[in-house]
Design a protein around this motif. Structure first.
Motif, PDB file in Angstrom:
ATOM      1  N   UNK A 167      -6.968 -32.845   5.516  1.00 22.31           N
ATOM      2  CA  UNK A 167      -7.805 -32.516   6.668  1.00 22.31           C
ATOM      3  C   UNK A 167      -9.262 -32.834   6.326  1.00 22.31           C
ATOM      4  N   UNK A 168      -9.823 -33.764   7.070  1.00 18.36           N
ATOM      5  CA  UNK A 168     -11.205 -34.203   6.877  1.00 18.36           C
ATOM      6  C   UNK A 168     -12.146 -33.414   7.800  1.00 18.36           C
TER       7      UNK A 168
ATOM      8  N   UNK B 195     -18.696 -31.447   3.379  1.00 15.49           N
ATOM      9  CA  UNK B 195     -18.393 -32.531   2.433  1.00 15.49           C
ATOM     10  C   UNK B 195     -17.207 -32.182   1.545  1.00 15.49           C
ATOM     11  N   UNK B 196     -16.198 -31.567   2.134  1.00 19.43           N
ATOM     12  CA  UNK B 196     -15.006 -31.199   1.367  1.00 19.43           C
ATOM     13  C   UNK B 196     -13.752 -31.606   2.123  1.00 19.43           C
TER      14      UNK B 196
ATOM     15  N   UNK C 234     -14.568 -43.338  -2.135  1.00 17.73           N
ATOM     16  CA  UNK C 234     -14.712 -41.891  -1.948  1.00 17.73           C
ATOM     17  C   UNK C 234     -16.022 -41.302  -2.468  1.00 17.73           C
ATOM     18  N   UNK C 235     -16.718 -42.012  -3.346  1.00 15.33           N
ATOM     19  CA  UNK C 235     -17.961 -41.447  -3.864  1.00 15.33           C
ATOM     20  C   UNK C 235     -18.445 -42.129  -5.119  1.00 15.33           C
TER      21      UNK C 235
ATOM     22  N   UNK D 155     -16.673 -33.152  -2.476  1.00 15.58           N
ATOM     23  CA  UNK D 155     -17.240 -34.428  -2.917  1.00 15.58           C
ATOM     24  C   UNK D 155     -16.338 -35.121  -3.940  1.00 15.58           C
ATOM     25  N   UNK D 156     -15.152 -35.448  -3.514  1.00 18.92           N
ATOM     26  CA  UNK D 156     -14.158 -36.083  -4.386  1.00 18.92           C
ATOM     27  C   UNK D 156     -14.726 -37.305  -5.098  1.00 18.92           C
ATOM     28  N   UNK D 157     -14.590 -37.352  -6.398  1.00 20.06           N
ATOM     29  CA  UNK D 157     -14.960 -38.420  -7.339  1.00 20.06           C
ATOM     30  C   UNK D 157     -16.468 -38.536  -7.593  1.00 20.06           C
TER      31      UNK D 157
END
Length: 251
Positions: A161-162, A219-220, A9-10, A191-193
């Motif tokens: 929801x992406x 990016x959310x 995820x990041x 920006x998860x993680x």
């Protein structure tokens, strides 16, 4: 060999052990530069050839893979999250099949699971929701009519929801039109993680207001459903004293 690797995820340390090992061994890395954390490239060896696919067409990506195959080199195609979710990997795999180039996939942690970890959520709470719907709003890539936001919202299951932060006002309206009550718990995770992660709990009707307040337009990940509220659930039967399994007798 071409390896399709999920970057996670990041956060750079949320790639899988296998994914990290493949990066360390790669002769060539083609990474999705618009979404993948560049810190992951620190795992590459000094001689590794690195390409940012954000600046490349599909044909240019395939040309690098084809050249690598001719030179007996290993390629890591580094996708954000898990390659199987909005990764556009099938078209690459079909092209590799046509060229007789072998490939393999390495899964990754998708953003919805990174977001759940950041918020300490359980998406599947007994008597609240036992399903997680992963979807997106239609944009440059269309969504089948049978998979509309309204049709999914009618289930009132947990939804992730992406790729829809830029349409969040319309998204909220369609979630409500489909069946979610306006005060249904929701979350906005930017920006998860990542180090710059931002998380906001709200309701479905407050999603657009929350995004505007915090200047979030991309990016959310948007989460919705009663399970986001983490209340009103029943305890799992698996650990109940009167529940018997092959490992534990009823007490």
């Amino acid at each position: 060999m071409v390896y399709f690797v999920g970057a996670g995820p990041g956060a750079a340390d949320l790639i899988t052990v296998r994914g990290k090992q493949l990066l360390e061994q790669a002769d060539i890395i083609i990474y999705a530069g618009s979404l993948v954390n560049p810190q992951l490239l620190q795992y590459a060896k000094e001689t590794c050839e690195i390409h940012n696919s954000a600046r490349m067409t599909l044909q240019e990506v395939l040309s690098v893979m084809e050249r690598a195959a001719g030179e007996q080199k290993n390629v890591v195609r580094l996708h954000t999250g898990d390659p199987s979710i909005y990764g556009a990997v099938r078209e690459q795999m079909d092209a590799l099949d046509a060229r007789g180039i072998p490939y393999s996939s390495c899964p990754g942690v998708s953003a919805c699971f990174g977001a759940a970890a950041s918020l300490n959520l359980e998406y599947t709470l007994p008597d609240v929701s036992q399903s997680l719907i992963i979807t997106r709003m239609a944009g440059k890539t269309p969504v089948p009519e049978k998979e509309s936001i309204e049709r999914f919202a009618a289930h009132e299951a947990t939804m992730a929801v992406y790729l829809s932060a830029g349409q969040i006002e319309e998204l909220a309206a369609r979630l409500i039109a489909g069946g979610y009550a306006p005060d249904t718990p929701a979350a906005l995770v930017y920006k998860a993680t990542w180090q710059e992660e931002e998380t906001y709990l709200c309701t479905v009707e407050q999603l657009a207001q929350t995004a505007r307040k915090h200047h979030i337009t991309k990016t959310a990940l948007i989460l919705a459903g009663k399970a986001i509220g983490q209340s009103g659930y029943s305890r799992s039967r698996l650990y109940a004293p009167d529940f018997e399994t092959e490992f534990r007798k009823r007490k």
